[in-house]
Write a protein that holds these residues in place. Structure first.
Motif, short mmCIF file in Angstrom:
data_model
loop_
_atom_site.label_atom_id
_atom_site.label_comp_id
_atom_site.label_asym_id
_atom_site.label_seq_id
_atom_site.Cartn_x
_atom_site.Cartn_y
_atom_site.Cartn_z
N TYR A 111 4.34 -3.04 -6.25
CA TYR A 111 3.91 -3.81 -5.35
C TYR A 111 4.55 -4.97 -5.38
CZ TYR A 111 2.21 -5.98 -9.80
OH TYR A 111 2.11 -6.57 -11.02
N LYS B 87 0.66 -1.09 0.10
CA LYS B 87 0.22 -0.09 0.10
C LYS B 87 0.75 1.41 0.02
CE LYS B 87 -4.42 1.59 1.90
NZ LYS B 87 -4.26 2.97 2.35
N ILE C 42 2.26 1.51 -3.67
CA ILE C 42 1.24 1.97 -4.49
C ILE C 42 1.02 3.38 -4.36
CG2 ILE C 42 -1.16 1.49 -5.20
CD1 ILE C 42 -0.59 -1.48 -4.79
N GLU C 43 0.51 3.89 -3.24
CA GLU C 43 0.27 5.44 -2.87
C GLU C 43 1.25 6.24 -3.17
OE1 GLU C 43 -1.11 5.14 1.15
OE2 GLU C 43 -3.14 4.62 0.51
N PRO D 215 0.31 2.43 -9.22
CA PRO D 215 -0.33 1.13 -9.05
C PRO D 215 0.60 -0.01 -9.28
CG PRO D 215 -0.84 2.24 -11.20
CD PRO D 215 -0.18 3.10 -10.45
N ASN D 216 1.62 -0.01 -10.04
CA ASN D 216 2.56 -1.20 -10.10
C ASN D 216 3.69 -1.35 -9.26
OD1 ASN D 216 1.09 -1.70 -12.46
ND2 ASN D 216 2.29 -0.28 -13.75
#
Length: 404
Positions: free
Chosen positions: A136, A125, A128-129, A133-134
């Motif tokens: 991770y 999280k 991503i934040e 979005p990738n």
């Protein structure tokens, strides 16, 4: 519960368990009834020298008096509530843990695998934040072990083996690299990698401590790439390895660290600790637990941590662990002895089976465990003495000689 009060026999208990329980454990052929300090007693009154400690849990001793008192006192006042009101033991434990290991924030869970799930979720999280979005992907170590729920099982670097077998596709987003191979870890990282996650000592992987070069190299590499270093100290934490936390042996600090086992002194509890900045990834509703931070577990943990620190059991673990490792080298058929504090592994040559050694030791009233084909592992209470180690050595020696 005591057998004599129930009018039952050991065979009655075994039969009830085999009839009604889903058995996934290799049972020892006795019924444990009581325990004290470094000993476990069965229903027949036999005394076992406990070099298992509930799998590295009872570090301040089996049924430590201070821990038992804390459990009883807290249960009289408040056994359970939800996590909206503040509770006294939770707040006291949070402060004690964070100030002792030099971290800012803590989140309580119920077990080691849940702590690792929380650590994985927080890292993803955060990535991503902060980056998109990738971001991770997480790199973990081959032959590592992080637990049996899906996220932690997927992080366990044993694809097609062990705990992953038969459960279908693992959670996406993990890659594995050989332990203690810094270049392999660097090469396994991609532009989508947010974290590297390892155990400071691979326990289930055969008791392999991280080298200084490897650990410091990972810390420097994560700093260089803006990635997080996640350390799974479920088994190594709280004085087991000769320091309060194993990462202190390396002079580094993780971005997030998980813990459980010894933290609770026998009560179920897990936790992650991190920095104030990374902790912001967990906002209201993003993660939660009904029983995490349970008042009785926190009261027990607060007592356990104080016992470990007040009695300087990290120092005892180092001194006695070094002594034990040295004498174990004298065993017949020994190939290598590996340890950090009182997390000790003995690897035998191909003529000796570790599981058979374990069973021979149990016959002689010593509790140990085995890993793979040729390795035994000892994780005793941290209160043990050199004399206890001498006794254990003689039992293991006799067991190996019987098998040879």
């Amino acid at each position: 519960m005591k057998m004599k009060d129930l009018g039952l026999t050991a065979e009655d208990i075994k039969k009830k368990a085999s009839t009604y329980m889903i058995e996934t454990y290799e049972r020892f052929d006795f019924v444990a009834e009581t325990a004290k300090d470094q000993y476990l007693y069965d229903t027949e009154g036999n005394k076992y020298l406990d070099f298992y400690a509930g799998i590295a849990v009872n570090s301040a001793g089996n049924n430590n008096e201070k821990v038992v008192e804390a459990i009883i006192d807290q249960a009289k006042d408040l056994i359970h509530t939800f996590n909206y009101p503040y509770t006294i033991p939770q707040a006291l434990l949070a402060e004690k843990v964070c100030t002792t290991i030099g971290m800012d924030k803590i989140f309580f869970q119920n077990s080691g695998t849940e702590a690792n799930e929380a650590m994985i979720k927080m890292a993803r999280k955060y990535g991503i934040e902060k980056y998109g979005p990738n971001k991770y992907h997480i790199v973990t170590a081959k032959m590592g072990f992080h637990g049996r729920t899906f996220g932690s099982m997927s992080a366990t670097g044993q694809p097609g083996n062990g705990c992953q077998v038969g459960f279908g596709p693992m959670t996406y987003g993990f890659s594995y690299a050989p332990y203690n191979d810094l270049e392999a870890f660097k090469n396994a990282c991609t532009e989508n990698t947010i974290a590297i996650m390892i155990e400071p000592v691979q326990g289930e992987g055969g008791v392999h401590p991280a080298t200084m070069e490897f650990m410091k190299g990972l810390r420097a590499f994560c700093d260089e790439k803006g990635m997080l270093l996640l350390l799974d100290e479920v088994q190594t934490g709280w004085c087991r390895t000769g320091s309060v936390m194993s990462f202190m042996n390396y002079g580094i600090k993780p971005d997030i660290v998980s813990m459980a086992k010894a933290l609770g002194g026998g009560m179920p509890i897990g936790a992650i600790c991190t920095t104030t900045e990374i902790a912001k990834a967990f906002s209201a509703g993003s993660h939660g637990t009904t029983f995490g931070g349970h008042p009785v577990s926190c009261a027990a943990a607060y007592a356990e941590v104080n016992e470990l620190l007040d009695k300087k059991l990290d120092q005892n673990a180092k001194e006695v662990g070094d002594y034990f490792a040295e004498i174990l080298k004298k065993l017949p058929h020994v190939k290598e002895v590996r340890h950090q504090g009182l997390l000790v592994g003995v690897e035998f040559d191909d003529t000796i089976n570790g599981v058979e050694v374990k069973h021979e030791c149990i016959k002689r009233k010593l509790l140990i465990t085995a890993i793979g084909d040729h390795i035994i592992r000892m994780i005793p209470p941290l209160i043990i003495t050199k004399e206890n180690c001498d006794e254990a050595f003689e039992i293991i020696k006799a067991s190996v000689e019987a098998l040879a």
